[in-house]
Design a protein around this motif. Sequence first.
Motif, PDB file in Angstrom:
ATOM      1  N   PRO A 274     -75.787   8.477  40.241  1.00  0.00           N
ATOM      2  CA  PRO A 274     -75.915   8.035  39.069  1.00  0.00           C
ATOM      3  C   PRO A 274     -75.985   9.245  38.127  1.00  0.00           C
ATOM      4  CG  PRO A 274     -77.974   7.480  39.899  1.00  0.00           C
ATOM      5  CD  PRO A 274     -77.067   8.072  41.093  1.00  0.00           C
ATOM      6  N   THR A 275     -75.299   8.990  36.987  1.00  0.00           N
ATOM      7  CA  THR A 275     -75.151  10.096  36.053  1.00  0.00           C
ATOM      8  C   THR A 275     -76.796  10.275  35.271  1.00  0.00           C
ATOM      9  OG1 THR A 275     -74.330   8.719  34.353  1.00  0.00           O
ATOM     10  CG2 THR A 275     -72.965  10.193  35.531  1.00  0.00           C
ATOM     11  N   LEU A 276     -77.190  11.529  35.003  1.00  0.00           N
ATOM     12  CA  LEU A 276     -78.185  11.696  34.478  1.00  0.00           C
ATOM     13  C   LEU A 276     -78.244  11.690  32.832  1.00  0.00           C
ATOM     14  CD1 LEU A 276     -79.888  13.806  37.301  1.00  0.00           C
ATOM     15  CD2 LEU A 276     -80.164  11.265  36.602  1.00  0.00           C
ATOM     16  N   VAL A 277     -77.480  10.957  32.150  1.00  0.00           N
ATOM     17  CA  VAL A 277     -77.143  11.274  30.815  1.00  0.00           C
ATOM     18  C   VAL A 277     -77.615  10.104  30.094  1.00  0.00           C
ATOM     19  CG1 VAL A 277     -75.186  12.811  30.748  1.00  0.00           C
ATOM     20  CG2 VAL A 277     -74.683  10.337  30.841  1.00  0.00           C
TER      21      VAL A 277
ATOM     22  N   TYR B 290     -73.557  13.855  27.592  1.00  0.00           N
ATOM     23  CA  TYR B 290     -74.232  14.978  27.758  1.00  0.00           C
ATOM     24  C   TYR B 290     -75.605  14.835  26.886  1.00  0.00           C
ATOM     25  CZ  TYR B 290     -75.320  20.083  26.981  1.00  0.00           C
ATOM     26  OH  TYR B 290     -76.142  21.301  27.280  1.00  0.00           O
ATOM     27  N   ARG B 291     -76.677  15.387  27.636  1.00  0.00           N
ATOM     28  CA  ARG B 291     -78.133  15.393  27.279  1.00  0.00           C
ATOM     29  C   ARG B 291     -78.479  16.670  27.390  1.00  0.00           C
ATOM     30  NH1 ARG B 291     -82.203  12.006  30.886  1.00  0.00           N
ATOM     31  NH2 ARG B 291     -81.429  13.421  32.463  1.00  0.00           N
ATOM     32  N   HIS B 292     -79.196  17.204  26.262  1.00  0.00           N
ATOM     33  CA  HIS B 292     -79.677  18.568  26.139  1.00  0.00           C
ATOM     34  C   HIS B 292     -80.969  18.747  26.929  1.00  0.00           C
ATOM     35  CE1 HIS B 292     -77.193  19.450  22.436  1.00  0.00           C
ATOM     36  NE2 HIS B 292     -77.230  18.266  22.225  1.00  0.00           N
ATOM     37  N   ARG B 293     -81.051  19.794  27.387  1.00  0.00           N
ATOM     38  CA  ARG B 293     -82.185  20.075  28.266  1.00  0.00           C
ATOM     39  C   ARG B 293     -83.074  21.143  27.422  1.00  0.00           C
ATOM     40  NH1 ARG B 293     -82.117  22.140  34.123  1.00  0.00           N
ATOM     41  NH2 ARG B 293     -84.514  22.163  34.462  1.00  0.00           N
TER      42      ARG B 293
ATOM     43  N   THR C 189     -88.661  17.652  26.532  1.00  0.00           N
ATOM     44  CA  THR C 189     -89.549  16.740  27.565  1.00  0.00           C
ATOM     45  C   THR C 189     -89.342  15.249  27.198  1.00  0.00           C
ATOM     46  OG1 THR C 189     -91.272  16.718  26.294  1.00  0.00           O
ATOM     47  CG2 THR C 189     -91.182  18.443  28.161  1.00  0.00           C
ATOM     48  N   THR C 190     -89.062  14.723  26.114  1.00  0.00           N
ATOM     49  CA  THR C 190     -88.908  13.324  25.629  1.00  0.00           C
ATOM     50  C   THR C 190     -87.539  12.877  25.632  1.00  0.00           C
ATOM     51  OG1 THR C 190     -88.922  13.679  23.303  1.00  0.00           O
ATOM     52  CG2 THR C 190     -90.946  13.404  24.527  1.00  0.00           C
ATOM     53  N   PRO C 191     -87.173  11.776  25.981  1.00  0.00           N
ATOM     54  CA  PRO C 191     -85.911  11.419  25.999  1.00  0.00           C
ATOM     55  C   PRO C 191     -85.150  11.634  24.801  1.00  0.00           C
ATOM     56  CG  PRO C 191     -87.110   9.690  27.233  1.00  0.00           C
ATOM     57  CD  PRO C 191     -87.994  10.690  26.670  1.00  0.00           C
ATOM     58  N   ALA C 192     -86.088  10.845  23.819  1.00  0.00           N
ATOM     59  CA  ALA C 192     -85.525  11.211  22.169  1.00  0.00           C
ATOM     60  C   ALA C 192     -85.028  12.625  22.084  1.00  0.00           C
ATOM     61  CB  ALA C 192     -86.677  10.519  21.116  1.00  0.00           C
ATOM     62  N   SER C 193     -85.912  13.458  22.132  1.00  0.00           N
ATOM     63  CA  SER C 193     -85.699  14.911  21.855  1.00  0.00           C
ATOM     64  C   SER C 193     -84.367  15.482  22.729  1.00  0.00           C
ATOM     65  CB  SER C 193     -86.764  15.754  22.354  1.00  0.00           C
ATOM     66  OG  SER C 193     -87.778  15.661  21.718  1.00  0.00           O
ATOM     67  N   ARG C 194     -84.250  14.772  23.764  1.00  0.00           N
ATOM     68  CA  ARG C 194     -83.080  15.358  24.782  1.00  0.00           C
ATOM     69  C   ARG C 194     -81.607  14.479  24.007  1.00  0.00           C
ATOM     70  NH1 ARG C 194     -83.755  15.697  30.906  1.00  0.00           N
ATOM     71  NH2 ARG C 194     -85.376  17.447  31.036  1.00  0.00           N
ATOM     72  N   LEU C 195     -81.658  13.444  23.513  1.00  0.00           N
ATOM     73  CA  LEU C 195     -80.664  13.024  22.494  1.00  0.00           C
ATOM     74  C   LEU C 195     -80.334  13.712  21.795  1.00  0.00           C
ATOM     75  CD1 LEU C 195     -81.145   9.133  22.906  1.00  0.00           C
ATOM     76  CD2 LEU C 195     -79.329  10.389  24.171  1.00  0.00           C
ATOM     77  N   ASN C 196     -81.130  14.084  20.824  1.00  0.00           N
ATOM     78  CA  ASN C 196     -80.431  14.830  19.585  1.00  0.00           C
ATOM     79  C   ASN C 196     -80.610  16.317  19.638  1.00  0.00           C
ATOM     80  OD1 ASN C 196     -83.269  15.761  19.151  1.00  0.00           O
ATOM     81  ND2 ASN C 196     -83.807  14.105  17.779  1.00  0.00           N
ATOM     82  N   GLY C 197     -81.174  17.103  20.851  1.00  0.00           N
ATOM     83  CA  GLY C 197     -80.920  18.147  21.035  1.00  0.00           C
ATOM     84  C   GLY C 197     -82.062  19.124  20.322  1.00  0.00           C
TER      85      GLY C 197
END
Length: 68
Positions: free
Chosen positions: A10-13, A20-23, A33-41
Amino acid sequence: MAPHHTPRQPTLVDDPATGYRHRYCRRCGRELTTPASRLNGYGAACDPNRRPPAPPEHTVDQDPLPGT
């Protein structure tokens, strides 16, 4: 002979629209570390969309200036 099938992971996005998900934070480079932060970068401290709330309106009773 059976066709060769590679199991797909499964894709990890979190955003399938961009795929794309920012790391790391786009501003300071720290790991997100949070999903919301990874979405907006951006991390919580660097997010340009997070603004402090507006201060409450402060009214002061004043006497009118003489001569006006």
